[in-house]
Design an enzyme around this catalytic site. Structure first.
Site, mmCIF file in Angstrom:
data_model
loop_
_atom_site.group_PDB
_atom_site.id
_atom_site.type_symbol
_atom_site.label_atom_id
_atom_site.label_comp_id
_atom_site.label_asym_id
_atom_site.label_seq_id
_atom_site.Cartn_x
_atom_site.Cartn_y
_atom_site.Cartn_z
ATOM 1 N N GLY A 107 -28.463 1.048 28.556
ATOM 2 C CA GLY A 107 -28.541 -0.095 27.709
ATOM 3 C C GLY A 107 -27.616 -0.271 28.391
ATOM 4 O O GLY A 107 -26.288 -1.267 27.931
ATOM 5 N N ASP B 96 -17.991 4.306 35.648
ATOM 6 C CA ASP B 96 -19.674 4.533 35.869
ATOM 7 C C ASP B 96 -20.048 6.365 35.758
ATOM 8 O O ASP B 96 -20.734 6.577 35.748
ATOM 9 C CB ASP B 96 -20.060 3.823 36.857
ATOM 10 C CG ASP B 96 -21.577 3.572 36.073
ATOM 11 O OD1 ASP B 96 -22.139 4.071 35.444
ATOM 12 O OD2 ASP B 96 -22.615 3.350 36.492
#
Lengths: 536, 257
Positions: free
Chosen positions: A186, A297
């Site tokens: 998450g 990322d």
């Protein structure tokens, strides 16, 4: 281990009467080649099988043995477990399946219908853990389940995290002694990551440690304002364990928000790191951050590979790590000391390391209003797929992307270039035409020298890959790619020895096991699990 | 009876049936009760349980409602639910079905089958001791996985059905609990719970709790067999049976609180 002795051991294992409970010693053992008892075979994650029935001399004769079709359209990312002829895997998102490992016929199915949960990249699951007669599985709705391996009956069901708060679980659990560990995904959605240990018998929580330090804890100062509360640093892939050091290790995910660091100034510890926890207490013993203040990322959730080998003239406990950020590392896994690191693909965001092992940022290689081409791609040189190390060949095998890049734009999702725009889907299950030219991303399987981190050989997969690799005592490296090919390579030279078109994208890693003295190679592709063996 | 009387009688019957469904509760037929029982299983038992006693202070099986209701009120609750409570409306139930359900529930409340009252503690002692039930069954992680897990048995079996299973275990065997036996080429006899079979192979959980898979072509014989579950009709008193049923009726793992 020689072929005949392996087969004898296999035969002895299979002829045992009664179901063998899996002990923790079994999981730790390096000589339990007929079985596959944890995500990467053992807790060193070398993903090396000691089986050698299939070898360079006969691998070209491999034949399909059986196929199991999952009743799921999700990506098939799980690596199976095998215990004495029974194969356990996961039908995404969270059904557990027990199959006869020799025929593929079903013993039982345990169905878990997850509550509504949001995941970043598919309702996937990467596998199970086992101890005794109990299987463990994390679920996309944030639960940890214990399931009887004989009957498929639920034993306990514990909430790890709140799915309504955007937590989910996609990783395989890990068992050490009487504890089962699980972390939370998450990170792209703004959770505060953590890992926790549970009692294998009752499911009661033993410890829980956040991967983002709270107020007053070391590292908290690396987050500006309240950004630590939603900073990500999720744990969503397999961990490792060193018994002598009594440390458990996991890589952590990106800081959130992923591509815009302006609201979270600082290094953002312990995002994009490997963290060593005391196995009994969860206390953080050391960390190494691969990408401080990441805006690309570059999750560091790759599977840690533990190796005991010579380094600077003495035997050391090492950790090998091919990272999403395009850099490869050798760390001391007892202390966390940075020993060596270098780019293994085309990298332009850093220029070397300082004395502490911290990467030195290349000037201007940050998201900009007009867009900055940064290499590698947001999806990385490698994403989560497991790597392999062969103690026989002393080589580190990695399937990854080469020559990838993406346009980083301030405050926006990065924009892929040209046909690479297609690659922004994370491991779709459908095959699609490959249109890249020679200057755009491609997939490779490479063998690296763990001393120098130089590539020894390369096999060009053509298309990019989301699959992992397996190495065996038969001197073979198995791997697959986005184009649906499953290949066997000579572990010494990278020469192609055999291939099969599986008609579906490989989104998982291969594994090997034996039943009644017969070696099998298993790989998931598309939405099915395929097994291969030599003709009888 | 002359023809006029016959016609009047028929008219009265038609009027009763067509204008007053509530009269079903007092003038139900066997078909009505069966329809009500079917509707109870389809629409009620999932929440209220097979005996109708899983929700709080409500015990449908003994007509213990939150307050005394008329037939019309119960039928209305079945169809429309109770606002601001977990009791939902059931729009698929027709008015006729609702009154069949009422008739069925009323019949349960009026039933006096003379059954013995069981003792839960004695039943558990029998289950874990002389009955040797744990040799094949599991309750909340204790016991064997060979037979059906009984941790939640009271959620799917009424007391009457449990009693029948104890006395006549072969009378109704769920497909997932069927037994199978094979003889291997080396003479080994293996029996256990059938998990799967096809034209060429068979998979089972054998009496050693081991997952086994066989190629039928390698077997001397194979086929269905009776479970090893013994009947308690002999060797146990009626009171002991009642005690066991009382204990099993408490097993409701996972039931809504």
């Amino acid at each position: 281990m020689k072929k005949n002795s392996v087969l004898l051991i296999v035969a002895l294992l299979i002829s045992k009467a009664g179901f063998s409970q899996v002990s923790f010693d079994d999981i730790l053992s390096a000589d339990n080649d007929a079985n596959w008892l944890s995500y990467s075979q053992n807790l060193f994650n070398q993903r090396h099988s000691g089986l050698d029935q299939v070898n360079t001399g006969n691998v070209a004769e491999l034949e399909l043995q059986w196929v199991w079709q999952a009743r799921s359209l999700e990506k098939f990312e799980a690596t199976p477990l095998v215990v004495d002829g029974v194969l356990y895997t996961v039908q995404a998102p969270n059904d557990v399946i027990a199959l006869d490992a020799g025929t593929g016929r079903i013993f039982w199915t345990y169905n878990h219908e997850p509550a509504p949960a949001r995941t970043c990249c598919g309702r996937v699951n990467r596998g199970l853990a086992i101890l005794g007669n109990t299987l463990f599985m994390g679920t996309v709705d944030g639960r940890l389940l214990a399931i009887d391996a004989r009957s498929g009956n639920l034993i306990w069901n514990t909430e790890v995290a709140d799915a309504d708060a955007l937590y989910s679980i996609t990783m395989p659990p890990m068992v050490v002694e009487d504890k089962v560990y699980i972390g939370t995904a998450g990170g792209d959605l703004g959770i505060r990551g953590y890992v926790a240990a549970y009692d294998v018998t009752t499911g009661a929580e033993i410890w829980k440690t956040y991967t983002i330090p709270g107020p007053g804890e070391p590292g908290h100062e690396s987050w500006s304002a309240d950004s630590w509360q939603t900073g990500g640093a999720a744990i969503w892939n397999a961990g490792a364990y060193d018994q002598e050091a009594n440390l458990v290790y996991w890589g952590t995910g990106n800081p959130a928000p992923d591509w815009d660091g302006r609201s979270r100034l600082g290094d953002n510890l312990y995002s994009d790191s490997v963290v060593a926890f005391d196995a009994d207490t969860g206390e953080i013993k050391w960390h190494y951050q691969f990408t401080p203040h990441d805006e690309m990322d570059y999750d560091s959730t790759q599977v840690p590979v533990l190796v005991d080998r010579q380094w600077d003239g003495r035997l050391r406990k090492l950790m090998l790590w091919a990272n999403r950020n395009g850099l490869m590392y050798v760390l001391d896994r007892v202390t966390g000391e940075f020993l060596h690191g270098k780019p293994y693909v085309n990298v332009n965001w850093m220029n070397g390391f300082d004395e502490s092992g911290r990467p030195i940022r290349a000037p201007g290689m940050v998201p900009s209003v007009e867009g900055t081409l940064i290499r590698p791609h947001v999806h990385g040189a490698i994403n989560w797929a497991p790597t392999a190390y062969s103690p026989k060949h002393d080589l580190y095998y990695v399937a990854h992307w080469e020559d990838s890049g993406i346009l980083a734009i301030e405050g926006q999702f990065p924009q892929a270039l040209g046909v690479n725009r297609r690659q922004t889907t994370m491991g779709d299950v459908a095959l699609e035409p490959f249109l890249n030219n020679n200057e755009e991303a491609r997939g490779v399987i490479r063998a690296y020298d763990p001393d120098t981190l130089d590539a020894v050989w390369e096999f060009d997969l053509g298309n990019i890959t989301w699959g992992g690799v397996l190495t065996t005592d038969g001197d073979i490296v198995f791997g697959g790619g986005k184009d649906g090919y499953f290949v066997a390579l000579d572990a010494s030279s990278g020469e192609l020895l055999w291939k099969a078109n599986l008609g579906g994208q490989v989104n998982a890693a291969p594994m090997s096991y034996a039943v009644n003295g017969k070696q099998y190679i298993a790989i998931a592709a598309g939405t099915a699990l395929f097994t291969f063996a030599l003709p009888e | 009876m002359n023809s006029l009387q016959t016609c009047l009688s028929l008219l009265v019957v038609l009027l009763v049936v067509t204008t007053s469904p509530s009269s079903l509760a007092q003038h139900e037929t066997g078909a009505d009760l069966l329809g009500g029982e079917r509707a109870f299983r389809d629409y009620c038992a999932n929440c209220h349980g097979p005996d109708g006693d899983l929700i709080g202070q409500v015990d449908l099986g003994h007509n213990n409602f939150r307050q005394p209701y008329s037939d019309e009120e119960i039928a209305g609750i079945i169809m429309n639910g109770i606002p601001n409570t977990p009791m939902p409306p059931t729009p698929r139930v027709t008015e006729e079905q609702a009154y069949m359900l009422v008739a069925y529930l009323r019949s349960l409340g009026e039933r006096d089958d003379g059954a013995l009252s069981g003792n839960v503690a004695r039943g558990q002692t029998l289950y874990e001791g002389r009955g040797k039930c744990m040799d094949c069954h599991m309750i909340n992680g204790r016991g064997s996985v060979l037979g059906p897990d009984l941790s939640s048995i009271a959620l799917v079996r009424s007391a009457k059905e449990l009693e029948q299973s104890l006395l006549e275990p072969d009378s109704e065997v769920q497909p997932g609990n069927r037994f199978y036996s094979v003889q291997t080429s080396n003479g080994e006899m293996v029996s256990g719970r059938l998990l799967n079979h096809d034209a060429f192979t068979v998979q089972m959980l054998d009496s050693n709790e081991t997952l086994r898979s066989f190629e039928k072509s390698q077997l001397i014989s194979f086929g269905f067999s009776n479970p090893d579950m013994p009947s308690l009709a002999t060797g146990y008193t009626q009171q002991e049976i009642a005690d066991l049923v009382a204990y099993l009726s408490t097993l409701r793992r996972g039931a809504a609180q």
